[in-house]
Enzyme design. Structure first.
Site, PDB file in Angstrom:
ATOM      1  N   TYR A  24      10.125  -4.274   2.725  1.00 41.99           N
ATOM      2  CA  TYR A  24       8.899  -4.976   2.360  1.00 41.99           C
ATOM      3  C   TYR A  24       9.177  -6.298   1.632  1.00 41.99           C
ATOM      4  CZ  TYR A  24       6.595  -0.490   3.392  1.00 41.99           C
ATOM      5  OH  TYR A  24       6.153   0.674   3.977  1.00 41.99           O
ATOM      6  N   ASP A  68       4.802   3.615  -3.452  1.00 38.35           N
ATOM      7  CA  ASP A  68       5.546   3.683  -2.193  1.00 38.35           C
ATOM      8  C   ASP A  68       6.109   2.302  -1.885  1.00 38.35           C
ATOM      9  OD1 ASP A  68       6.375   5.003   0.295  1.00 38.35           O
ATOM     10  OD2 ASP A  68       5.076   3.500   1.205  1.00 38.35           O
ATOM     11  N   HIS A 123      13.581   4.915   6.654  1.00 39.96           N
ATOM     12  CA  HIS A 123      12.288   4.280   7.002  1.00 39.96           C
ATOM     13  C   HIS A 123      11.851   4.583   8.444  1.00 39.96           C
ATOM     14  CE1 HIS A 123       9.695   0.602   5.735  1.00 39.96           C
ATOM     15  NE2 HIS A 123       8.987   1.422   6.478  1.00 39.96           N
ATOM     16  N   LYS A 161      12.686   3.137   0.607  1.00 38.43           N
ATOM     17  CA  LYS A 161      13.147   3.472   1.965  1.00 38.43           C
ATOM     18  C   LYS A 161      14.353   2.643   2.391  1.00 38.43           C
ATOM     19  CE  LYS A 161       8.258   4.042   2.991  1.00 38.43           C
ATOM     20  NZ  LYS A 161       7.634   2.861   2.335  1.00 38.43           N
TER      21      LYS A 161
HETATM   22  P1  NDP Z   1      -4.044   1.118   4.419  1.00 40.40           P
HETATM   23  O1  NDP Z   1      -4.362   2.134   5.452  1.00 40.40           O
HETATM   24  O2  NDP Z   1      -3.781   1.553   3.027  1.00 40.40           O
HETATM   25  O3  NDP Z   1      -5.184   0.024   4.462  1.00 40.40           O
HETATM   26  C1  NDP Z   1      -5.081  -1.140   3.713  1.00 40.40           C
HETATM   27  C2  NDP Z   1      -6.328  -1.967   3.965  1.00 40.40           C
HETATM   28  O4  NDP Z   1      -7.462  -1.256   3.471  1.00 40.40           O
HETATM   29  C3  NDP Z   1      -6.303  -3.291   3.248  1.00 40.40           C
HETATM   30  O5  NDP Z   1      -6.824  -4.244   4.152  1.00 40.40           O
HETATM   31  C4  NDP Z   1      -7.228  -3.090   2.054  1.00 40.40           C
HETATM   32  O6  NDP Z   1      -7.856  -4.303   1.751  1.00 40.40           O
HETATM   33  C5  NDP Z   1      -8.204  -2.083   2.587  1.00 40.40           C
HETATM   34  N1  NDP Z   1      -8.760  -1.173   1.566  1.00 40.40           N
HETATM   35  C6  NDP Z   1      -8.080  -0.430   0.678  1.00 40.40           C
HETATM   36  N2  NDP Z   1      -8.925   0.315  -0.062  1.00 40.40           N
HETATM   37  C7  NDP Z   1     -10.162   0.043   0.370  1.00 40.40           C
HETATM   38  C8  NDP Z   1     -11.451   0.506  -0.003  1.00 40.40           C
HETATM   39  N3  NDP Z   1     -11.610   1.403  -0.981  1.00 40.40           N
HETATM   40  N4  NDP Z   1     -12.524  -0.002   0.660  1.00 40.40           N
HETATM   41  C9  NDP Z   1     -12.358  -0.917   1.642  1.00 40.40           C
HETATM   42  N5  NDP Z   1     -11.164  -1.382   2.046  1.00 40.40           N
HETATM   43  C10 NDP Z   1     -10.075  -0.909   1.414  1.00 40.40           C
HETATM   44  O7  NDP Z   1      -2.811   0.219   4.961  1.00 40.40           O
HETATM   45  P2  NDP Z   1      -1.238   0.184   4.911  1.00 40.40           P
HETATM   46  O8  NDP Z   1      -0.784   0.010   6.323  1.00 40.40           O
HETATM   47  O9  NDP Z   1      -0.799  -0.768   3.888  1.00 40.40           O
HETATM   48  O10 NDP Z   1      -0.752   1.645   4.483  1.00 40.40           O
HETATM   49  C11 NDP Z   1      -0.605   2.030   3.136  1.00 40.40           C
HETATM   50  C12 NDP Z   1       0.867   2.116   2.736  1.00 40.40           C
HETATM   51  O11 NDP Z   1       1.591   3.023   3.559  1.00 40.40           O
HETATM   52  C13 NDP Z   1       1.651   0.802   2.901  1.00 40.40           C
HETATM   53  O12 NDP Z   1       1.272  -0.167   1.969  1.00 40.40           O
HETATM   54  C14 NDP Z   1       3.060   1.315   2.809  1.00 40.40           C
HETATM   55  O13 NDP Z   1       3.415   1.555   1.463  1.00 40.40           O
HETATM   56  C15 NDP Z   1       2.962   2.614   3.604  1.00 40.40           C
HETATM   57  N6  NDP Z   1       3.350   2.418   5.009  1.00 40.40           N
HETATM   58  C16 NDP Z   1       4.531   3.015   5.425  1.00 40.40           C
HETATM   59  C17 NDP Z   1       4.976   2.852   6.719  1.00 40.40           C
HETATM   60  C18 NDP Z   1       6.265   3.494   7.130  1.00 40.40           C
HETATM   61  O14 NDP Z   1       6.807   3.129   8.213  1.00 40.40           O
HETATM   62  N7  NDP Z   1       6.801   4.449   6.400  1.00 40.40           N
HETATM   63  C19 NDP Z   1       4.222   2.069   7.719  1.00 40.40           C
HETATM   64  C20 NDP Z   1       2.978   1.534   7.198  1.00 40.40           C
HETATM   65  C21 NDP Z   1       2.580   1.726   5.908  1.00 40.40           C
HETATM   66  P3  NDP Z   1      -7.987  -4.858   0.240  1.00 40.40           P
HETATM   67  O15 NDP Z   1      -6.596  -5.143  -0.239  1.00 40.40           O
HETATM   68  O16 NDP Z   1      -8.794  -6.092   0.407  1.00 40.40           O
HETATM   69  O17 NDP Z   1      -8.686  -3.786  -0.541  1.00 40.40           O
END
Ligand code: NDP
Length: 298
Positions: A49, A44, A105, A74
């Site tokens: 970004y 994604d 987006h 997006k």
């Molecule tokens: P997430 O909900 O995926 O959470 C990410 C966080 O979770 C990071 O801090 C990561 O830390 C931690 N994490 C991931 N896996 C684990 C695990 N197994 N155990 C513990 N901690 C974990 O966040 P996002 O907001 O990034 O959402 C995901 C994706 O959605 C985005 O990257 C983007 O591609 C999309 N998105 C789209 C939007 C839109 O407007 N269309 C808006 C927001 C997001 P660590 O790296 O240290 O593991």
């Protein structure tokens, strides 16, 4: 555990994909490369970004055949009036010939010629929206581009759309988005939107499935109890809940261990799913807010 969902067009979309927001620089590159080399088959991405080259490089270096990866990208808010150009820049930066799904987006056209590439503002500090352009115009334009360049854009969709916005574009153009990507997790399960999209055969896709930055949802003691009983982590439980509820999930991580764990999901019973939903909704919350959009709860 369901590995794919079937889209209305007949194609399929993997149940788990990699979120790439904030995956930048060498760390980001390594995370995306690791993910692709270790089983992720959906990425994604987004123009906004600012990391499309990093994403593209990892795709290339992974040596995973292009046709095996479902790539979402997006259209950025400040490019609604120049969508075709944004698509060309996106394909070039990613180094790919086509997108599997190209999303609007946000339903928020911002001034393409404003004072900032991402969040243009007027002199009074308010957000500088396009004056004579609506998200319906953008949707029309995306339909036109997809028809003209069907080999470059396999399907089109939206993100951050509620029922009202979906009805608006569908009524005015007669074309449904294939996907609506929205914030979905136990504390924000968007039941009404899910029911509407199911009826309309629009596939919901979960962004921020773990609660975004710092993954606050993982702190829930009640969810930890259920995860412990199942012998999985809370992250795996929450992602399994999403797929079991009916949508693909897009977790992001920089850690190889967590990236691998997030791909290893389990089948939950309907009782477990209902319990997780009720635990989440007791602390109802959206984690993603943006100054250019007011969410209306459906
Ligand atoms: P997430 O909900 O995926 O959470 C990410 C966080 O979770 C990071 O801090 C990561 O830390 C931690 N994490 C991931 N896996 C684990 C695990 N197994 N155990 C513990 N901690 C974990 O966040 P996002 O907001 O990034 O959402 C995901 C994706 O959605 C985005 O990257 C983007 O591609 C999309 N998105 C789209 C939007 C839109 O407007 N269309 C808006 C927001 C997001 P660590 O790296 O240290 O593991």
């Amino acid at each position: 555990m369901k590995t794919h969902f079937t889209l209305e067009s007949g194609g399929t979309i993997p149940s788990v994909g990699l979120g790439t927001w904030q995956l930048e620089g060498e760390d980001g590159h390594e995370a995306i490369l690791y993910a692709l080399k270790n089983g992720y088959r959906m990425i994604d991405a987004a123009y906004a970004y600012n990391n499309q080259k990093t994403v593209g490089l990892a795709i290339k270096e992974s040596c995973v055949p292009r046709e095996e990866i479902f790539i979402i990208d997006k259209l950025a808010n400040t490019w609604h009036t120049a969508a075709e150009e944004c698509l060309e820049l996106t394909l070039k930066a990613l180094g790919v010939d086509y997108l599997d799904c190209w999303l609007m987006h946000w339903p928020s056209p911002l001034n393409h010629k404003g004072n900032d590439k991402k969040t243009p503002k007027l002199a009074d500090g308010s957000i500088d929206f396009e004056k004579e352009w609506t998200y319906v115009d953008t949707w029309r334009e995306m339909i036109r581009i997809q028809k003209k360049f069907s080999t470059k854009v396999r399907s089109i969709g939206v993100a951050n759309f509620g029922i009202k916005e979906l009805e608006n574009i569908i009524t005015k153009t007669g074309v449904k988005p294939e996907i609506n990507q929205v914030e979905l997790h136990p504390a924000n399960n968007q039941q009404n939107l899910f029911d509407y999209c199911k009826k309309m055969e629009i596939q919901l896709v979960a962004y921020s499935p773990l609660g975004s930055i710092g993954s606050p949802l993982l702190q829930s003691e009640d969810l930890n109890d259920i995860a412990e009983k199942r012998g999985i982590s809370v992250a795996q439980l929450i992602l399994s809940w999403g797929v079991g509820s009916g949508w693909p999930v897009l977790p992001r991580s920089k850690s190889p261990e967590r990236l691998s764990a997030n791909l290893t999901l389990v089948s939950l019973t309907s009782t477990e799913i209902a319990k997780i939903t009720s635990i989440g909704l007791a602390h109802k919350q959206r984690f993603i807010q943006a100054p250019w959009h007011d969410f209306v709860e459906d």
